[in-house]
Design a protein around this motif. Structure first.
Motif, PDB file in Angstrom:
ATOM      1  N   LYS A   1       0.817  -1.225   0.000  1.00 56.56           N
ATOM      2  CA  LYS A   1       0.000   0.000   0.000  1.00 56.56           C
ATOM      3  C   LYS A   1       0.847   1.271   0.000  1.00 56.56           C
ATOM      4  CE  LYS A   1      -3.818  -2.368   2.340  1.00 56.56           C
ATOM      5  NZ  LYS A   1      -4.713  -2.392   3.525  1.00 56.56           N
ATOM      6  N   LYS A   2       1.747   1.353  -0.990  1.00 54.19           N
ATOM      7  CA  LYS A   2       2.607   2.528  -1.142  1.00 54.19           C
ATOM      8  C   LYS A   2       2.190   3.305  -2.398  1.00 54.19           C
ATOM      9  CE  LYS A   2       5.569   1.572   2.252  1.00 54.19           C
ATOM     10  NZ  LYS A   2       5.808   2.468   3.404  1.00 54.19           N
ATOM     11  N   GLU A   3       2.269   4.622  -2.301  1.00 57.40           N
ATOM     12  CA  GLU A   3       1.989   5.438  -3.498  1.00 57.40           C
ATOM     13  C   GLU A   3       3.055   5.162  -4.541  1.00 57.40           C
ATOM     14  OE1 GLU A   3       0.567   9.571  -3.080  1.00 57.40           O
ATOM     15  OE2 GLU A   3       0.940   9.286  -0.922  1.00 57.40           O
TER      16      GLU A   3
ATOM     17  N   LYS B   1       6.782   6.628  -4.879  1.00 57.54           N
ATOM     18  CA  LYS B   1       6.806   8.073  -4.697  1.00 57.54           C
ATOM     19  C   LYS B   1       7.692   8.490  -3.521  1.00 57.54           C
ATOM     20  CE  LYS B   1       3.737  12.056  -4.031  1.00 57.54           C
ATOM     21  NZ  LYS B   1       2.320  12.508  -3.887  1.00 57.54           N
ATOM     22  N   GLU B   2       7.577   7.790  -2.378  1.00 55.42           N
ATOM     23  CA  GLU B   2       8.281   8.205  -1.159  1.00 55.42           C
ATOM     24  C   GLU B   2       9.783   7.989  -1.254  1.00 55.42           C
ATOM     25  OE1 GLU B   2       8.204   7.335   3.681  1.00 55.42           O
ATOM     26  OE2 GLU B   2       6.791   6.312   2.350  1.00 55.42           O
ATOM     27  N   SER B   3      10.226   6.800  -1.642  1.00 54.73           N
ATOM     28  CA  SER B   3      11.663   6.481  -1.656  1.00 54.73           C
ATOM     29  C   SER B   3      12.332   6.804  -2.981  1.00 54.73           C
ATOM     30  CB  SER B   3      11.869   5.000  -1.334  1.00 54.73           C
ATOM     31  OG  SER B   3      11.305   4.185  -2.364  1.00 54.73           O
TER      32      SER B   3
ATOM     33  N   LEU C   1      -2.101  -2.577  -8.428  1.00 60.31           N
ATOM     34  CA  LEU C   1      -2.226  -1.131  -8.262  1.00 60.31           C
ATOM     35  C   LEU C   1      -3.685  -0.759  -8.055  1.00 60.31           C
ATOM     36  CD1 LEU C   1      -0.315   1.412  -8.392  1.00 60.31           C
ATOM     37  CD2 LEU C   1      -1.299   1.783 -10.672  1.00 60.31           C
ATOM     38  N   LYS C   2      -3.945  -0.056  -6.941  1.00 60.99           N
ATOM     39  CA  LYS C   2      -5.306   0.392  -6.669  1.00 60.99           C
ATOM     40  C   LYS C   2      -5.472   1.832  -7.153  1.00 60.99           C
ATOM     41  CE  LYS C   2      -6.854   1.791  -2.593  1.00 60.99           C
ATOM     42  NZ  LYS C   2      -7.324   1.840  -1.186  1.00 60.99           N
ATOM     43  N   THR C   3      -6.479   2.036  -7.992  1.00 69.30           N
ATOM     44  CA  THR C   3      -6.806   3.386  -8.483  1.00 69.30           C
ATOM     45  C   THR C   3      -8.306   3.627  -8.265  1.00 69.30           C
ATOM     46  OG1 THR C   3      -7.154   2.475 -10.710  1.00 69.30           O
ATOM     47  CG2 THR C   3      -4.964   3.389 -10.212  1.00 69.30           C
TER      48      THR C   3
ATOM     49  N   ILE D   1      -2.044   3.189  -5.606  1.00 71.40           N
ATOM     50  CA  ILE D   1      -1.499   2.571  -4.385  1.00 71.40           C
ATOM     51  C   ILE D   1      -1.044   1.163  -4.744  1.00 71.40           C
ATOM     52  CG2 ILE D   1      -1.936   1.961  -1.988  1.00 71.40           C
ATOM     53  CD1 ILE D   1      -2.031   4.944  -2.554  1.00 71.40           C
ATOM     54  N   LEU D   2       0.253   0.902  -4.524  1.00 72.77           N
ATOM     55  CA  LEU D   2       0.867  -0.336  -5.012  1.00 72.77           C
ATOM     56  C   LEU D   2       1.058  -1.371  -3.907  1.00 72.77           C
ATOM     57  CD1 LEU D   2       2.486  -1.574  -7.567  1.00 72.77           C
ATOM     58  CD2 LEU D   2       4.495  -0.956  -6.202  1.00 72.77           C
ATOM     59  N   THR D   3       0.863  -2.636  -4.261  1.00 73.35           N
ATOM     60  CA  THR D   3       1.249  -3.778  -3.432  1.00 73.35           C
ATOM     61  C   THR D   3       2.045  -4.728  -4.319  1.00 73.35           C
ATOM     62  OG1 THR D   3      -0.623  -3.625  -1.921  1.00 73.35           O
ATOM     63  CG2 THR D   3       0.447  -5.763  -2.104  1.00 73.35           C
ATOM     64  N   LEU D   4       3.262  -5.051  -3.856  1.00 72.99           N
ATOM     65  CA  LEU D   4       4.141  -5.943  -4.620  1.00 72.99           C
ATOM     66  C   LEU D   4       4.885  -6.837  -3.627  1.00 72.99           C
ATOM     67  CD1 LEU D   4       5.734  -7.012  -7.043  1.00 72.99           C
ATOM     68  CD2 LEU D   4       7.122  -4.926  -6.980  1.00 72.99           C
TER      69      LEU D   4
END
Length: 514
Positions: free
Chosen positions: A337-339, A405-407, A380-382, A353-356
């Motif tokens: 659940k990361k952007e 996005k964050e890292s 990817l959740k959109t 929002i990504l889950t991998l």
């Protein structure tokens, strides 16, 4: 302390003689009087085959027992109290004057007051059950201050005489006296600082009182063998059965929930619970119903609140499992659940929002092989136009690139020689023609040419070989054979193939070649 005149060597010689005598007598008895000797029944002791095995064993046991007796005789103090005179190993040491039961004054032989003490005990109810603590209360002459000391006779010779037990404690544990007299240094050191009562006793009492609040909230009641939770309406939450085992002289208690499911069994100071947990709980009562009620209260204190325990335990297990998974998710290399932004091979850019998941969490493993394509699929959740969530799956084999996005870390789906199916790998160096990646699961690096379908795994060392550099360089030069001068332009001795910086030197040399 040993008597200075004690002759240990002489006593050992005496015991050696006793051992030999008992040893010989034991052998003769077994040889000529055992029914096995007269009849060839079961085992014939006189038969060399068995005698040679059994006789040394019995001899060894006799020797161990005798040495144990020697140790007792050398350590034990010969204590006597006669007409208030305390003697240790026949040496008059001091005066021990009994004031009342478990209350004594200690004086020197000239009647000078040294100290006064009482031996007291306290019975408490703790989370371990019924416990008794014994302790000394010491005081100095003309002083009302009390100095506490635990009374523990563990390891000391036991006597039916209470006075002798107390004296042995003063000798071995407190070291206030010995067969040479009063140890004033030890006594002065003891009284040099405050000695409050053992705080662990009060802590155990407080812990039990705190835990017992749950039982009070339950308004627990018992009607015959039924267990009832009080309130606006009384509810039967279970029942119990008791049985007295005459052979072990123990009361056995079985506690059932409202569905007649056996939740706990109490015997021999332990409550065994249905989920394989247990609670140490020793009770001194001999009343079966009282034991049962206290066992049930202790179970409730530990969260076994009866009713429908199977359903409750299922919910507890599910919640515990959920917490374990969440805790592991926070520390894992998987992405939850990361952007992120997904770049498709067709040039499309999608944010969401990504889950991998690169690998299966330990807390999720069931013991069976998972069919999930770890590292090969991202979700990817959109949002749809109507505002509802939309989940899209992206596969590594489709040449997808994903950036967080964050890292700022980016991952690309690539195929690698020796690896089943394309996987998402971390992009370390995104140069033209030759790119460097790092595997998340195996931690090795991958070099891949843009015009090649698959990349090559780079490992300077393996679990089978600490230094795999020479063979690895040969494979690299073969993979990068479209740059004939690469081998001559690299000083391989200065390149660590397990580190990204070393591999970047190869990329630079390859780029210059092109």
């Amino acid at each position: 302390m040993l008597n200075p005149t004690y002759d240990l060597q002489k006593e050992i010689q005496i015991y050696s003689f006793v051992v030999d005598f008992i040893d010989f007598t034991f052998y003769r008895f077994w040889k000529y009087n055992s029914p096995f000797a007269e009849y060839n029944y079961c085992i014939k002791i006189t038969n060399n085959k068995y005698h040679n095995k059994l006789y040394p064993i019995m001899k060894k046991k006799l020797l161990i027992a005798t040495l144990f007796l020697i140790s007792i005789s050398t350590i034990a103090q010969d204590v006597k109290v006669k007409k208030d005179i305390l003697s240790i190993n026949k040496n008059e040491v001091c005066k021990l004057i009994k004031i009342e039961l478990n209350h004594y004054d200690l004086k020197d032989l000239n009647d000078k007051d040294i100290l006064s003490f009482k031996v007291e005990s306290e019975n408490i109810i703790s989370l371990k059950g019924d416990e008794t603590f014994k302790f000394f209360k010491f005081s100095k002459p003309n002083n009302n201050d009390v100095y506490f000391s635990d009374y523990d006779n563990t390891g000391l010779k036991f006597s039916l005489s209470n006075e002798k037990n107390i004296v042995r404690h003063l000798v071995k544990k407190n070291e206030f006296i010995s067969d040479t007299g009063i140890n004033y240094d030890k006594i002065n050191d003891f009284f040099a600082e405050p000695r409050p009562r053992n705080s662990s006793v009060d802590e155990k009492i407080a812990q039990f009182k705190e835990a017992y609040k749950v039982v009070k909230d339950f308004d627990l009641k018992f009607d015959k063998n039924n267990i009832i939770k009080g309130g606006a309406e009384d509810i039967i939450i279970g029942h119990y059965k008791t049985n007295y085992n005459s052979s072990t002289k123990q009361t056995i208690v079985k506690v059932y929930d409202a569905t007649n499911f056996l939740t706990g069994t109490y015997q021999k100071g332990e409550i065994s619970l249905f989920n394989k947990n247990s609670i140490d709980y020793t009770l001194k009562s001999t009343n079966s119903d009282e034991i049962a009620k206290r066992v049930i209260e202790r179970m409730i204190m530990s969260g076994y609140t009866l009713g429908d325990m199977q359903t409750k335990q299922f919910n507890i297990n599910r919640e515990n499992h959920k917490n374990e998974v969440l805790a592991e998710m926070k520390t894992s290399d998987n992405i939850y659940k990361k952007e992120a932004t997904v770049y498709t091979a067709e040039g499309e850019k999608i944010e969401g929002i990504l889950t991998l998941e690169f690998y299966e969490l330990e807390s999720e493993k069931s013991g069976m092989s998972s069919l999930q394509n770890y590292g090969g699929v991202a979700s990817l959740k959109t949002k749809k136009e109507n505002g509802k969530d939309k989940y899209t799956t992206y596969k590594a084999k489709d040449g997808v690139k994903i950036c967080l996005k964050e890292s700022g870390d980016c991952y690309a789906g690539i195929a690698t020689k020796g690896v089943t199916g394309p996987k998402f790998n971390l992009i370390v160096n995104d140069t033209e023609n030759l790119k460097l990646y790092k595997s998340i699961t195996s931690k090795y690096h991958i070099l891949k040419k843009d015009n090649e379908e698959k990349g090559i795994i780079v490992e300077g060392s393996t679990i089978f070989k600490k230094d795999n550099s020479e063979k690895m360089f040969e494979k690299l030069f073969e993979y990068l054979n479209d740059c004939p001068t690469l081998k001559d332009n690299l000083n391989t001795s200065e390149i660590n193939l397990d580190e990204a910086e070393g591999l970047k030197k190869i990329i630079t040399a390859y780029k210059n070649c092109k």
